[in-house]
Design an enzyme around this catalytic site. Structure first.
Site, short mmCIF file in Angstrom:
data_model
loop_
_atom_site.label_atom_id
_atom_site.label_comp_id
_atom_site.label_asym_id
_atom_site.label_seq_id
_atom_site.Cartn_x
_atom_site.Cartn_y
_atom_site.Cartn_z
N PHE A 16 13.67 18.70 20.24
CA PHE A 16 14.91 19.43 19.96
C PHE A 16 15.39 19.29 18.52
O PHE A 16 16.40 19.89 18.14
CB PHE A 16 16.02 18.99 20.92
CG PHE A 16 16.35 17.52 20.83
CD1 PHE A 16 17.18 17.02 19.83
CD2 PHE A 16 15.85 16.63 21.77
CE1 PHE A 16 17.49 15.67 19.75
CE2 PHE A 16 16.15 15.28 21.71
CZ PHE A 16 16.98 14.80 20.70
N HIS A 61 29.79 14.93 18.66
CA HIS A 61 28.82 13.84 18.50
C HIS A 61 29.64 12.56 18.40
O HIS A 61 30.72 12.55 17.81
CB HIS A 61 28.02 14.02 17.21
CG HIS A 61 27.29 12.77 16.79
ND1 HIS A 61 26.01 12.50 17.18
CD2 HIS A 61 27.69 11.71 16.02
CE1 HIS A 61 25.64 11.32 16.67
NE2 HIS A 61 26.65 10.83 15.96
N ARG A 119 32.86 7.58 23.66
CA ARG A 119 31.79 8.12 24.50
C ARG A 119 32.33 8.53 25.87
O ARG A 119 31.91 9.54 26.43
CB ARG A 119 30.64 7.11 24.61
CG ARG A 119 30.00 6.89 23.22
CD ARG A 119 28.63 6.35 23.23
NE ARG A 119 27.65 7.20 23.86
CZ ARG A 119 27.06 8.26 23.30
NH1 ARG A 119 27.41 8.66 22.09
NH2 ARG A 119 26.14 8.93 23.95
N THR A 159 26.20 14.32 27.77
CA THR A 159 25.65 15.23 26.78
C THR A 159 25.58 16.66 27.31
O THR A 159 25.89 17.61 26.60
CB THR A 159 24.24 14.76 26.35
OG1 THR A 159 24.35 13.42 25.86
CG2 THR A 159 23.67 15.64 25.27
N ASN A 194 27.28 21.33 22.38
CA ASN A 194 28.03 20.42 23.25
C ASN A 194 29.27 19.81 22.61
O ASN A 194 29.71 18.74 22.99
CB ASN A 194 27.10 19.35 23.84
CG ASN A 194 26.54 18.41 22.81
OD1 ASN A 194 26.81 18.53 21.62
ND2 ASN A 194 25.75 17.46 23.25
N LYS A 212 31.54 19.47 16.42
CA LYS A 212 30.41 20.32 16.03
C LYS A 212 30.84 21.78 15.80
O LYS A 212 31.95 22.18 16.16
CB LYS A 212 29.32 20.23 17.09
CG LYS A 212 28.69 18.84 17.19
CD LYS A 212 27.59 18.81 18.24
CE LYS A 212 26.91 17.47 18.31
NZ LYS A 212 25.81 17.47 19.31
N ARG A 241 33.50 17.41 26.53
CA ARG A 241 32.37 18.32 26.75
C ARG A 241 32.58 19.20 27.98
O ARG A 241 32.22 20.38 27.96
CB ARG A 241 31.07 17.55 26.82
CG ARG A 241 30.65 17.03 25.45
CD ARG A 241 29.37 16.25 25.50
NE ARG A 241 28.89 15.92 24.17
CZ ARG A 241 28.27 14.78 23.87
NH1 ARG A 241 28.07 13.87 24.81
NH2 ARG A 241 27.85 14.56 22.64
#
Length: 141
Positions: A59, A117, A87, A93, A114, A11, A104
């Site tokens: 959100f 994705h 993951r 998250t 964060n 991100k 993260r």
């Protein structure tokens, strides 16, 4: 164990921190191959389409604004149980709840910014990969 593909997005916050290479190293160390990758600055309509599943969530607007705030690095990861493995590498998250040593925990600032994705299931991964890499832009290694 099945070989899977999953979508990963680094991100805008993590791209701005220049940690793409460090994140890629984690993918590869975990046995995930990067079989497609590109940097893109999402336009609002693209971000809204990609995250349409969250359209009714409170959100959604902030998520779209964040995802169009700067370039992102989009990649397809391939390997055994790629969805779950990615993951696990990402962590929770909310980076405050993420296990030490996860992407993260190490690179994210907040639940909104964060860092990454990742597809949440094999079916989702297929749709997300097709969204960013239509056609024959994926090269098995």
């Amino acid at each position: 164990m099945a070989i899977e593909r999953t979508l990963s997005i680094i991100k805008p916050d993590a791209v701005a921190k220049n940690v793409i290479g460090q994140i890629y190293a984690r993918f590869e160390a975990a046995g995930l191959k990067i079989v497609a990758a590109r940097m893109v600055h999402l336009a609002r309509p693209e971000a809204e389409r990609f995250y349409a599943v969250h359209k009714e969530r409170p959100f959604f607007k902030d998520l779209v604004e964040f995802m169009i705030s700067g370039p992102v690095m989009v990649q397809v990861l391939e390997g055994e149980n790629a969805v779950l493995k990615n993951r696990e590498l990402m962590g929770a998250t909310d980076p405050k709840k993420a296990q030490t040593g996860t992407i993260r925990a190490d690179f994210a600032d907040s639940i909104d910014a964060n860092a990454v994705h990742g597809s949440d299931a094999a079916e989702t991964a297929q749709a997300e990969v097709a969204f960013f890499f239509p056609g024959l832009n994926i090269y098995p290694r």
